[in-house]
Write a protein that holds these residues in place. Structure first.
Motif, PDB file in Angstrom:
ATOM      1  N   ARG A  11     -16.991  24.650 -52.806  1.00 53.98           N
ATOM      2  CA  ARG A  11     -17.978  24.613 -51.750  1.00 53.98           C
ATOM      3  C   ARG A  11     -18.120  23.222 -51.212  1.00 53.98           C
ATOM      4  O   ARG A  11     -18.542  23.027 -50.114  1.00 53.98           O
ATOM      5  CB  ARG A  11     -19.289  25.095 -52.283  1.00 53.98           C
ATOM      6  N   GLU A  12     -17.845  22.278 -52.042  1.00 55.75           N
ATOM      7  CA  GLU A  12     -17.904  20.921 -51.561  1.00 55.75           C
ATOM      8  C   GLU A  12     -16.738  20.737 -50.629  1.00 55.75           C
ATOM      9  O   GLU A  12     -16.683  19.800 -49.884  1.00 55.75           O
ATOM     10  CB  GLU A  12     -17.804  19.952 -52.731  1.00 55.75           C
ATOM     11  N   VAL A  13     -15.858  21.654 -50.723  1.00 59.35           N
ATOM     12  CA  VAL A  13     -14.684  21.611 -49.879  1.00 59.35           C
ATOM     13  C   VAL A  13     -15.139  21.654 -48.446  1.00 59.35           C
ATOM     14  O   VAL A  13     -14.575  21.017 -47.593  1.00 59.35           O
ATOM     15  CB  VAL A  13     -13.821  22.833 -50.134  1.00 59.35           C
ATOM     16  N   ILE A  14     -16.129  22.426 -48.194  1.00 64.96           N
ATOM     17  CA  ILE A  14     -16.546  22.623 -46.823  1.00 64.96           C
ATOM     18  C   ILE A  14     -18.046  22.434 -46.703  1.00 64.96           C
ATOM     19  O   ILE A  14     -18.758  23.357 -46.368  1.00 64.96           O
ATOM     20  CB  ILE A  14     -16.176  24.036 -46.375  1.00 64.96           C
ATOM     21  N   PRO A  15     -18.524  21.248 -46.969  1.00 59.48           N
ATOM     22  CA  PRO A  15     -19.962  21.039 -46.915  1.00 59.48           C
ATOM     23  C   PRO A  15     -20.504  21.330 -45.533  1.00 59.48           C
ATOM     24  O   PRO A  15     -20.008  20.800 -44.554  1.00 59.48           O
ATOM     25  CB  PRO A  15     -20.130  19.572 -47.280  1.00 59.48           C
ATOM     26  N   LEU A  61      -9.786  17.252 -67.898  1.00 59.31           N
ATOM     27  CA  LEU A  61     -11.187  17.634 -67.838  1.00 59.31           C
ATOM     28  C   LEU A  61     -11.992  16.537 -67.154  1.00 59.31           C
ATOM     29  O   LEU A  61     -11.712  15.347 -67.334  1.00 59.31           O
ATOM     30  CB  LEU A  61     -11.734  17.869 -69.247  1.00 59.31           C
ATOM     31  N   VAL A  62     -12.974  16.943 -66.376  1.00 61.56           N
ATOM     32  CA  VAL A  62     -13.867  16.004 -65.725  1.00 61.56           C
ATOM     33  C   VAL A  62     -14.751  15.379 -66.801  1.00 61.56           C
ATOM     34  O   VAL A  62     -15.243  16.073 -67.690  1.00 61.56           O
ATOM     35  CB  VAL A  62     -14.722  16.737 -64.660  1.00 61.56           C
ATOM     36  N   LYS A  63     -14.947  14.093 -66.734  1.00 57.98           N
ATOM     37  CA  LYS A  63     -15.693  13.387 -67.789  1.00 57.98           C
ATOM     38  C   LYS A  63     -17.209  13.501 -67.647  1.00 57.98           C
ATOM     39  O   LYS A  63     -17.931  13.440 -68.617  1.00 57.98           O
ATOM     40  CB  LYS A  63     -15.281  11.928 -67.808  1.00 57.98           C
ATOM     41  N   GLU A  64     -17.685  13.648 -66.415  1.00 65.55           N
ATOM     42  CA  GLU A  64     -19.128  13.760 -66.186  1.00 65.55           C
ATOM     43  C   GLU A  64     -19.439  15.104 -65.552  1.00 65.55           C
ATOM     44  O   GLU A  64     -18.667  15.617 -64.748  1.00 65.55           O
ATOM     45  CB  GLU A  64     -19.604  12.631 -65.278  1.00 65.55           C
ATOM     46  N   LYS A  65     -20.591  15.634 -65.886  1.00 69.16           N
ATOM     47  CA  LYS A  65     -21.000  16.917 -65.314  1.00 69.16           C
ATOM     48  C   LYS A  65     -21.164  16.791 -63.805  1.00 69.16           C
ATOM     49  O   LYS A  65     -21.661  15.779 -63.308  1.00 69.16           O
ATOM     50  CB  LYS A  65     -22.321  17.376 -65.920  1.00 69.16           C
ATOM     51  N   LYS A  66     -20.723  17.837 -63.101  1.00 67.46           N
ATOM     52  CA  LYS A  66     -20.969  17.887 -61.661  1.00 67.46           C
ATOM     53  C   LYS A  66     -20.995  19.341 -61.210  1.00 67.46           C
ATOM     54  O   LYS A  66     -20.342  20.203 -61.798  1.00 67.46           O
ATOM     55  CB  LYS A  66     -19.971  17.061 -60.866  1.00 67.46           C
ATOM     56  N   VAL A  67     -21.777  19.577 -60.188  1.00 71.27           N
ATOM     57  CA  VAL A  67     -21.904  20.911 -59.624  1.00 71.27           C
ATOM     58  C   VAL A  67     -20.865  21.054 -58.519  1.00 71.27           C
ATOM     59  O   VAL A  67     -20.700  20.164 -57.681  1.00 71.27           O
ATOM     60  CB  VAL A  67     -23.328  21.132 -59.061  1.00 71.27           C
ATOM     61  N   VAL A  68     -20.164  22.173 -58.556  1.00 69.12           N
ATOM     62  CA  VAL A  68     -19.127  22.448 -57.566  1.00 69.12           C
ATOM     63  C   VAL A  68     -19.521  23.708 -56.802  1.00 69.12           C
ATOM     64  O   VAL A  68     -19.821  24.741 -57.393  1.00 69.12           O
ATOM     65  CB  VAL A  68     -17.755  22.654 -58.248  1.00 69.12           C
ATOM     66  N   ARG A  69     -19.541  23.595 -55.501  1.00 67.47           N
ATOM     67  CA  ARG A  69     -19.839  24.743 -54.642  1.00 67.47           C
ATOM     68  C   ARG A  69     -18.509  25.304 -54.151  1.00 67.47           C
ATOM     69  O   ARG A  69     -17.701  24.581 -53.581  1.00 67.47           O
ATOM     70  CB  ARG A  69     -20.718  24.291 -53.478  1.00 67.47           C
ATOM     71  N   LEU A  70     -18.314  26.595 -54.375  1.00 71.51           N
ATOM     72  CA  LEU A  70     -17.040  27.235 -54.060  1.00 71.51           C
ATOM     73  C   LEU A  70     -17.176  28.210 -52.894  1.00 71.51           C
ATOM     74  O   LEU A  70     -18.163  28.917 -52.786  1.00 71.51           O
ATOM     75  CB  LEU A  70     -16.528  27.987 -55.285  1.00 71.51           C
TER      76      LEU A  70
END
Length: 166
Positions: A11-15, A61-70
């Protein structure tokens, strides 16, 4: 590309892109090791090739937590074509967003438990080579009431149908 365009196009793909609304939101960076990822996948069916890909150095793996919108977008919606190569699909994705981090596929499988039967979703991610040297991307699949995490070949010349979704 960074977990923003994925099969489920991040989702961050297309904010703010009203054409491709957010389909799901997931959190990545919650697993510290591949073993943690496999433990989360314990209720899912995994192909042997998934197990292979999870052990590759390019599965980071990503080292820090992050929210991804798909976003969930068909090849036809992305390219305007009835068929398109992976290279064409990825060019279209790049124009509107970002690619997913590799861990989006496995973590999406763990949270997308109500996937309709006979449904198949590709994760828009940089391909990871398997032990035979073939490029692969994750796919989230529901077949015969079984929820699978699979990998599919992702050569740049691979042709996707207009109905295939990322």
């Amino acid at each position: 590309m960074e977990s923003e365009i994925s099969d489920p196009v991040s989702r961050e793909v297309i904010p703010g892109n009203a054409k491709f609304p957010i389909w799901k939101t997931i959190e990545i960076g919650t697993c510290k090791t591949v073993h943690d990822v496999k433990r989360k996948l314990s209720k899912s069916h995994l192909s042997n090739w998934v197990r292979d890909i999870l052990e590759k150095p390019d599965f980071r793996l990503v080292k820090e937590k992050k929210v991804v919108r798909l976003c969930l977008v068909s090849v036809r919606e992305l390219t305007g074509k009835s068929t398109a190569t992976r290279k064409e699909v990825y060019r279209s994705i790049s124009a509107v967003g970002k690619f997913c981090d590799p861990e989006v596929g496995p973590l999406l499988r763990t949270v997308y438990r109500d996937q309709p039967a006979e449904d198949w979703i590709y994760v828009a991610m940089e391909p990871i080579k398997d032990s035979c040297g073939r490029p692969n991307i994750f796919s989230i699949v529901s077949v015969k009431s079984r929820l699978w995490l699979r990998v599919d070949w992702a050569y740049s010349t691979h042709v996707f149908s207009g109905e295939d979704r990322f």
